[in-house]
Structures are given as C-alpha cells and as structure tokens.
Design an enzyme around this catalytic site. Structure first.
Site, PDB file in Angstrom:
ATOM      1  N   ASP A  73       0.857  -1.185   0.000  1.00  0.00           N
ATOM      2  CA  ASP A  73       0.000   0.000   0.000  1.00  0.00           C
ATOM      3  C   ASP A  73       0.890   1.232   0.000  1.00  0.00           C
ATOM      4  O   ASP A  73       1.984   1.209   0.573  1.00  0.00           O
ATOM      5  CB  ASP A  73      -0.906   0.020   1.236  1.00  0.00           C
ATOM      6  N   ASP A  79      -7.259  -1.285  -4.036  1.00  0.00           N
ATOM      7  CA  ASP A  79      -8.168  -0.950  -2.933  1.00  0.00           C
ATOM      8  C   ASP A  79      -9.137   0.149  -3.342  1.00  0.00           C
ATOM      9  O   ASP A  79     -10.335   0.084  -3.036  1.00  0.00           O
ATOM     10  CB  ASP A  79      -7.381  -0.470  -1.709  1.00  0.00           C
TER      11      ASP A  79
END
Length: 167
Positions: free
Chosen positions: A119, A138
């Site tokens: 991420d 995401d």
C-alpha cells in the site's frame, strides 16, 4: 459471453494499473522500506506500508497459515465475482464488478509474492486521515462497491403494480 468481456477488460485494466503503480513506487521511486515517504501534494503522500490483513487491517495474517488462508478466501471471492461478471447483463455492473475483480487479483498476487499487500497512497488533511494507506486495487474495490450500492438503492425496479379496488 462475448458481451461480458467488458467487465473482464476492466478487471485486466485495474489489475495492470495496480501492479504498475506498485512497481513505480517501489522501483523507480525507491519507496520500498516501511515508512519511506514522498510528499506529492500537501494532502497526498506516497507512503510505503505492508498490509498483512484485508480491508482496514482486519484478519491480520502474520503467519504462513493466515497468509494462505487469506489467499484462499480472497481467491474464492474473486472466482465468485468472475462468475457474477459472466452472468451480468448491465454494463455498469460489469464495470464495477471488473473493478472489484481487478483490485482483488492485484492484492492476491501481492500476498502470494510477498506475504503482504503493498500500500502506498496516503490521503490526509493535516493529521486527519480519512482512509488507511491504500493502493489502486483498494481504491477500485471501494469505488465499485459504492457504484453497486448506489445502483441497488437508486434503480427503480419496474414490476407489476398493485391496483386498489374501491367498493
């Protein structure tokens, strides 16, 4: 099935963008150690994190059994979404489902390769962070869920109307 290709093409596009952005961040930009950060805008940084769990850090998988259970669980969900795409006639739903599938596949590949999901997108307003650090997959999944929910709640179902007889 030919008419359903649209959803699968969206999935491929999201998957490719997810993997490309992760490669750019960790490769050419060199943001690959926990906490490494590049300030892009006053409200947006690239901040490297490793997500051991799923959404919002739930179901943390810090050991090999947990890791592979998450891979199996998210793979089963991805298979279900792919099946749904194959049966869905509406283009907007195909696109949203393709976004879910592409994002899930990108995160599954990370978990298989690294044992965690990379991420890096860090949106913040001062110290306030409305989201945890996330990635393109995401974001695609989140946007797709909103699209599907809005469509479900705002689309009028035309069905037989009841008639009221007066005596």
């Amino acid at each position: 099935m030919a008419s359903r290709r649209f959803g699968f093409m969206i999935a491929l596009l999201v998957f490719a963008l997810d993997q490309l952005t992760k490669w750019i961040v960790t490769g050419p930009l060199g943001i690959r150690a926990l906490g490494d950060q590049l300030i892009i805008l006053p409200i947006f940084n690239l901040t490297y994190t490793e997500n051991q769990g799923i959404s919002l850090g739930l179901l943390n998988a810090t050991n090999p059994i947990g890791r592979w259970l998450l891979v199996a669980m998210t793979s089963a969900i991805a298979i279900g979404v792919a099946y749904w795409i194959g049966r869905e006639a509406r283009k907007i739903d195909q696109a949203a489902l393709g976004m879910v599938l592409g994002g899930a596949l990108g995160n599954i590949l990370d978990r298989i390769r690294f044992g965690y999901v990379v991420d890096f997108a860090d949106l913040h307003f001062g110290d306030f962070r409305p989201f945890l650090v996330f990635n393109v997959g995401d974001a695609a999944i989140s946007i797709a869920v909103v699209i599907l929910l809005l469509r479900a709640f705002l689309t009028r179902k035309d069905g037989p109307k009841e008639t009221i007889e007066h005596a």
